[in-house]
Scaffold this motif. Structure first.
Motif, mmCIF file in Angstrom:
data_model
loop_
_atom_site.group_PDB
_atom_site.id
_atom_site.type_symbol
_atom_site.label_atom_id
_atom_site.label_comp_id
_atom_site.label_asym_id
_atom_site.label_seq_id
_atom_site.Cartn_x
_atom_site.Cartn_y
_atom_site.Cartn_z
ATOM 1 N N LEU A 129 0.820 -1.208 0.000
ATOM 2 C CA LEU A 129 0.000 0.000 0.000
ATOM 3 C C LEU A 129 0.856 1.262 0.000
ATOM 4 C CD1 LEU A 129 -3.080 0.287 -0.013
ATOM 5 C CD2 LEU A 129 -2.991 0.704 2.445
ATOM 6 N N GLY A 130 2.078 1.122 0.422
ATOM 7 C CA GLY A 130 2.974 2.276 0.464
ATOM 8 C C GLY A 130 3.734 2.520 -0.819
ATOM 9 N N ALA A 131 3.503 1.688 -1.836
ATOM 10 C CA ALA A 131 4.198 1.844 -3.125
ATOM 11 C C ALA A 131 3.162 2.065 -4.223
ATOM 12 C CB ALA A 131 5.041 0.604 -3.426
ATOM 13 N N SER A 132 3.398 3.045 -5.065
ATOM 14 C CA SER A 132 2.444 3.313 -6.134
ATOM 15 C C SER A 132 3.118 3.273 -7.496
ATOM 16 C CB SER A 132 1.783 4.681 -5.938
ATOM 17 O OG SER A 132 2.742 5.719 -6.007
ATOM 18 N N ILE A 133 2.364 2.757 -8.459
ATOM 19 C CA ILE A 133 2.782 2.794 -9.864
ATOM 20 C C ILE A 133 1.902 3.826 -10.540
ATOM 21 C CG2 ILE A 133 2.953 1.517 -12.020
ATOM 22 C CD1 ILE A 133 2.935 -0.411 -8.799
ATOM 23 N N GLN A 134 2.490 4.846 -11.106
ATOM 24 C CA GLN A 134 1.717 5.943 -11.688
ATOM 25 C C GLN A 134 1.977 6.034 -13.182
ATOM 26 O OE1 GLN A 134 1.703 9.630 -9.441
ATOM 27 N NE2 GLN A 134 2.141 8.551 -7.531
ATOM 28 N N ILE A 135 0.953 6.500 -13.889
ATOM 29 C CA ILE A 135 1.011 6.567 -15.351
ATOM 30 C C ILE A 135 1.403 7.981 -15.761
ATOM 31 C CG2 ILE A 135 -0.296 6.357 -17.493
ATOM 32 C CD1 ILE A 135 -1.445 4.459 -14.445
ATOM 33 N N ALA A 136 2.445 8.089 -16.574
ATOM 34 C CA ALA A 136 2.986 9.396 -16.981
ATOM 35 C C ALA A 136 2.359 9.831 -18.293
ATOM 36 C CB ALA A 136 4.505 9.309 -17.107
ATOM 37 N N PHE A 137 1.147 10.393 -18.213
ATOM 38 C CA PHE A 137 0.488 10.911 -19.409
ATOM 39 C C PHE A 137 0.685 12.415 -19.559
ATOM 40 C CE2 PHE A 137 -2.830 7.303 -19.467
ATOM 41 C CZ PHE A 137 -1.940 6.501 -20.151
ATOM 42 N N GLY A 138 1.125 13.089 -18.486
ATOM 43 C CA GLY A 138 1.341 14.513 -18.559
ATOM 44 C C GLY A 138 0.070 15.311 -18.736
ATOM 45 N N THR A 139 -1.068 14.798 -18.282
ATOM 46 C CA THR A 139 -2.344 15.480 -18.446
ATOM 47 C C THR A 139 -2.836 15.992 -17.103
ATOM 48 O OG1 THR A 139 -3.609 13.453 -18.079
ATOM 49 C CG2 THR A 139 -2.926 13.933 -20.351
ATOM 50 N N GLN A 140 -3.931 16.750 -17.132
ATOM 51 C CA GLN A 140 -4.558 17.214 -15.902
ATOM 52 C C GLN A 140 -4.968 16.035 -15.042
ATOM 53 O OE1 GLN A 140 -7.784 19.721 -17.134
ATOM 54 N NE2 GLN A 140 -6.456 21.332 -17.931
ATOM 55 N N HIS A 141 -5.414 14.945 -15.697
ATOM 56 C CA HIS A 141 -5.815 13.753 -14.951
ATOM 57 C C HIS A 141 -4.631 13.189 -14.173
ATOM 58 C CE1 HIS A 141 -8.071 10.163 -13.957
ATOM 59 N NE2 HIS A 141 -7.094 9.421 -14.440
ATOM 60 N N SER A 142 -3.457 13.157 -14.773
ATOM 61 C CA SER A 142 -2.269 12.641 -14.082
ATOM 62 C C SER A 142 -1.964 13.457 -12.838
ATOM 63 C CB SER A 142 -1.065 12.662 -15.027
ATOM 64 O OG SER A 142 -1.272 11.817 -16.134
ATOM 65 N N ARG A 143 -2.130 14.771 -12.939
ATOM 66 C CA ARG A 143 -1.869 15.616 -11.772
ATOM 67 C C ARG A 143 -2.904 15.371 -10.672
ATOM 68 N NH1 ARG A 143 -0.132 18.870 -16.049
ATOM 69 N NH2 ARG A 143 -2.190 19.761 -16.446
ATOM 70 N N ARG A 144 -4.139 15.081 -11.075
ATOM 71 C CA ARG A 144 -5.156 14.752 -10.058
ATOM 72 C C ARG A 144 -4.806 13.457 -9.328
ATOM 73 N NH1 ARG A 144 -8.860 16.871 -13.952
ATOM 74 N NH2 ARG A 144 -9.227 14.817 -14.831
ATOM 75 N N ILE A 145 -4.237 12.504 -10.040
ATOM 76 C CA ILE A 145 -3.845 11.238 -9.412
ATOM 77 C C ILE A 145 -2.724 11.469 -8.405
ATOM 78 C CG2 ILE A 145 -2.909 8.932 -9.811
ATOM 79 C CD1 ILE A 145 -5.829 9.457 -10.787
ATOM 80 N N GLU A 146 -1.768 12.305 -8.777
ATOM 81 C CA GLU A 146 -0.683 12.617 -7.845
ATOM 82 C C GLU A 146 -1.239 13.267 -6.579
ATOM 83 O OE1 GLU A 146 2.042 15.032 -9.987
ATOM 84 O OE2 GLU A 146 2.656 13.440 -11.374
#
Length: 335
Positions: A217-234
């Motif tokens: 739970l302490g490790a995340s895999i994030q998708i680098a799309f460079g969109t507003q959605h990506s920033r919301r995920i961060e």
């Protein structure tokens, strides 16, 4: 507009040739439209496949022919003046009509109709489109050219007339900048994907989990799309799991999910991207769903086969079956 002219005059002799009347050509209109959409000479030159100096000369020549500036130059951006906005509104129907005429004549000359070109992001072409194609009636032909790309690529293909219809998430683009009709197809829930063995139901605190589960739970895999959605995920990870750290940045939902299945962490993905493969458990994440839309030129919305494609996409969206999604885990609930 007068203020923009005083701040950054485009040319010392903009009104040369006014008495002779404006010289508008299809080539100049295409150049103007491309710069207006890209807001830069570099992007427009790439879109048109011409050299930037040549494009710049076309724009300056057009402005001199008209007698007033169409753009204000600010750093590397090209911003439409009031006159430019008016011209864009009038130019777009002309360009659409010319493109339709060229396509019609080319099809007539070859005895064939060009395939309907549909551009979209991979997760949507892979899920929604197959069902839509099964029920699609393209005026007697099922020929369809599918073009895959990121949201920005899909927009560029639509702007450059390489695609007739775009399929993507409205959340991933700036709605004010598209210039296309956005026809709703379906809502795609945004979910938290964890390894199937990690059951968060009834868990109120992270400390209640076993150390191995806490590590996942302490490790995340994030998708680098460079969109507003990506920033919301961060922002989501920062607010919901502040102790979480990103361990990998990937370029596709499929790669992120494969790492989750391997027990390497968790990720936030659209439910449609998960598919039927087992190995992950999905939870509602408390985020707004992806709004899947079809982008299309207003003039094409009600034409025969374009309307048939849009109707088939909407039918497929309504019939789409999503994977099981469990409620938001208690440990992520906020007062």
């Amino acid at each position: 507009m007068q203020k923009a002219m005083r701040e950054e005059p485009v040319s010392s002799d903009l009104r040369v040739g006014v008495q002779a009347g404006p010289e508008l050509t299809f080539r100049k209109l295409k150049a103007f439209w491309a710069v207006a959409q890209s807001q830069s000479l570099t992007g427009a030159a790439k879109l048109l496949g011409i050299a930037q100096p040549s494009l710049s000369q076309q724009i300056i020549g057009l402005e001199q022919s008209l007698g007033y500036p169409l753009f204000v130059r600010r750093s590397n951006r090209m911003i439409l003046t009031e006159a430019g906005v008016l011209m864009l509104r009038k130019a777009e129907p002309v360009l659409r009509g010319m493109q339709d005429l060229e396509d019609t004549l080319a099809a007539y000359g070859s005895g064939q109709r060009h395939p309907l070109r549909l551009a979209g992001v991979e997760s949507l072409l892979r899920t929604i489109l197959p069902e839509a194609l099964r029920h699609m009636d393209l005026d007697g032909t099922a020929e369809c050219d599918l073009l895959e790309g990121a949201p920005a690529d899909v927009l560029e293909m639509l702007y450059s007339r390489q695609a007739d219809i775009g399929l993507l998430a409205a959340n991933s683009i700036s709605e004010a900048s598209t210039g296309f009709l956005q026809i709703p197809i379906m809502a795609d829930p945004t979910v938290l994907a964890v390894p199937e063995s990690l059951d968060l139901g009834g868990v109120a605190r992270i400390e209640d989990l076993a150390p191995e589960a806490q590590a996942i739970l302490g490790a995340s895999i994030q998708i680098a799309f460079g969109t507003q959605h990506s920033r919301r995920i961060e922002s989501w990870f920062s607010d919901m799991l502040p102790q979480n750290r990103m361990t990998a940045r990937v370029r596709s939902f499929e790669t992120a999910l494969s790492m989750v299945r391997a027990g390497l962490g968790i990720c936030i993905v659209p439910a449609l991207s998960v598919g039927p493969s087992p190995g992950v458990r999905l939870y509602h994440a408390g985020l707004e769903p992806r709004r899947i839309v079809a982008l299309i030129q207003p003039a094409q919305h009600r034409t025969g086969r374009h309307a048939a494609v849009v109707a088939a996409l909407q039918a497929a969206g309504s019939a789409m079956r999503l994977p099981p999604i469990e409620p938001l885990p208690p440990l992520l609930a906020r007062p």
